[in-house]
Design an enzyme around this catalytic site. Structure first.
Site, mmCIF file in Angstrom:
data_model
loop_
_atom_site.group_PDB
_atom_site.id
_atom_site.type_symbol
_atom_site.label_atom_id
_atom_site.label_comp_id
_atom_site.label_asym_id
_atom_site.label_seq_id
_atom_site.Cartn_x
_atom_site.Cartn_y
_atom_site.Cartn_z
ATOM 1 C CG MET B 36 -1.856 -1.244 1.195
ATOM 2 S SD MET B 36 -3.533 -0.926 1.806
ATOM 3 C CE MET B 36 -3.191 -0.390 3.476
ATOM 4 C CG HIS B 43 6.952 -2.175 2.293
ATOM 5 N ND1 HIS B 43 6.820 -1.051 3.073
ATOM 6 C CD2 HIS B 43 5.737 -2.766 2.269
ATOM 7 C CE1 HIS B 43 5.567 -0.956 3.500
ATOM 8 N NE2 HIS B 43 4.885 -1.982 3.031
ATOM 9 C CD GLN B 67 -6.081 -3.678 2.852
ATOM 10 O OE1 GLN B 67 -6.008 -4.267 1.776
ATOM 11 N NE2 GLN B 67 -5.095 -3.687 3.718
ATOM 12 N N GLY B 162 4.910 -9.989 4.275
ATOM 13 C CA GLY B 162 5.661 -9.854 5.519
ATOM 14 C C GLY B 162 4.989 -10.583 6.679
ATOM 15 C CD GLN B 163 7.104 -14.707 10.702
ATOM 16 O OE1 GLN B 163 8.251 -14.278 10.775
ATOM 17 N NE2 GLN B 163 6.796 -15.936 11.014
#
Lengths: 291, 291
Positions: B36, B43, B67, B162-163
């Protein structure tokens, strides 16, 4: 001495994918016709159209449990695999048939009780709950979900659906355009028997008495179409033509005591784009009449 | 004299698709990192991982309205496009950036009032309503829908998430496997600031006082992790370690009267596969602790 094209049959996803891969590299277009088997002329006509658009043709045969309600005919839905394959061979234009197992398509299982269903599902809001969606509320969710899975597995360039399922076509068209699938959709005309009955795998369930009366809906729709062709554009007047005819036949069946009854589920006259019920047909926009 | 890779910027679907097409024919693998924008080290680390896996790297920057809930920060979500592009250029491994418009991604529009939303939506049942999904019920539907659209447009071979967003990763993994996307998913470790705060575009909202206390969740989670490392496996005991620490800091903030308050949304300890809350951690299965 047969020069017929040999059909490859794949019963699992990895084998289909690895075969499919070569045509991605060769940039050869693939046409895809998803079916639930029990093939008839309607399907075969879609397959032929597919072969006219693309050099490679894939047909899937998969009775999709997610589009059956608990009270529906999943178990007795006709399954005629060897006959289906014979019919497809006779067309001499099919490259591959995909026969996946339920467990592979639905790794989380697909219990008929929707409350217990897990995993990913696809819906089209505002188009799936009208017309046929009213009487079969989760039908379209089941259709859209399996179609999405099959699209991702087969990765077709073109797909072919029959107009008989008018609302299904519109909902799938929305799925493709709104989720941006890189797929071109084609809709084939409804295959009909000599007397107008729309070809359907479920026609096999009919006794000969039932078969005689199975054209009632077609006759009702035709009566409405006639009225429209003569200039009538008003919903009430048009639909009444159909209701009258169907009611008359329904009574007749009841009086003859044939051991079954006719029951009209719905008649619907909608905007082809929005699926909203129309009060008046506008010539340039047209309308979808269905039942 | 710069030898930097030039980044192609696409602001519409057809131009991206036609560029993408050449790599399909050449069978060159494409890595995709959806974002985003408002990019940070977290990122960039995903982008670098992407370039290690695939010769072609595509990054999308799209603030996804679907979202955000009506009361959330869609309008003031940070947008820093020219800085983002500069950061991506500095990596010297990005081939294309995709910057679609909301109207093209959501041709039916995407009103914040979900009741008015039309078109196709994707959900994962039974995994989207736990943990974060409890406080943001339609968040995951929005994420899954936009991710599906972006997958169909970019047609990546590998995707990178990403975790930090642990539940999001699990839900997207289910999306990919259950809808049979021909895509490999990679999850990158959470990027953290020097003091443990998870990198996030929203950290920019924080005043310096708020920033000082923003590590409270990390400290709470770390306290739980310590307890676990010392052999404790019981949910209540573990989570209490976190609750205690966080409550203490919450009180401190209140007493200091800093003009803001800390509020713990949830702590969650779940099975990594099913996302069901665990009473006891089993060593071999592990658990996801989050908040």
């Amino acid at each position: 001495m047969s020069s017929r094209k040999e059909i490859l049959v794949f019963d699992n996803i990895p084998s289909l994918r690895s075969w499919r891969q070569q045509y991605i590299k060769q940039d050869k277009q693939v046409a895809f016709i998803p079916t639930m088997g029990s093939l008839h002329e309607g399907h075969l006509s879609l397959v032929k159209q597919g072969s006219q658009h693309c050099p490679i043709v894939v047909v899937s045969i998969f009775v999709n449990p997610a589009q059956f309600a608990p009270n529906e005919d999943l178990d007795k839905y006709p399954r005629t695999l060897s006959n289906d394959l014979e019919l497809l061979r006779s067309l001499d234009c099919v490259d591959a048939v995909f026969l996946p197992k339920v467990e592979e398509i639905y790794p989380y299982g697909i219990p008929l009780d929707v409350e217990k269903q897990k995993g990913a599902f696809v819906e089209v809001r505002d188009k799936s709950h009208q017309m046929e969606g009213k009487s079969r509320p989760l039908f379209f969710r089941g259709v859209l979900t399996v179609v999405t899975k099959l699209f991702n597995i087969v990765q077709p360039n073109c797909v072919f659906f029959g107009q008989k399922d008018a609302q299904q076509c519109i909902v799938i068209r929305t799925l493709i355009s709104d989720l941006h699938f890189p797929i071109e959709m084609h809709v084939g005309a409804t295959g009909r028997e000599y007397d107008g009955l729309a070809m359907s795998s479920r026609n096999k369930y009919l006794t000969s008495d039932q078969r005689n009366y199975a054209t009632t809906l077609f006759k009702g729709l035709s009566a409405i179409k006639n009225e429209f062709d003569q200039g009538e554009k008003n919903r009430e007047i048009l639909l009444n033509k159909g209701y009258e005819l169907i009611e008359k036949v329904t009574k007749e069946v009841m009086e003859k005591n044939l051991g079954f009854e006719l029951k009209l589920d719905y008649l619907s006259l909608v905007d082809p784009r929005t699926l909203e019920e129309l009060q008046e047909i506008e010539e340039e926009k047209g309308a979808i009449l269905s039942g």
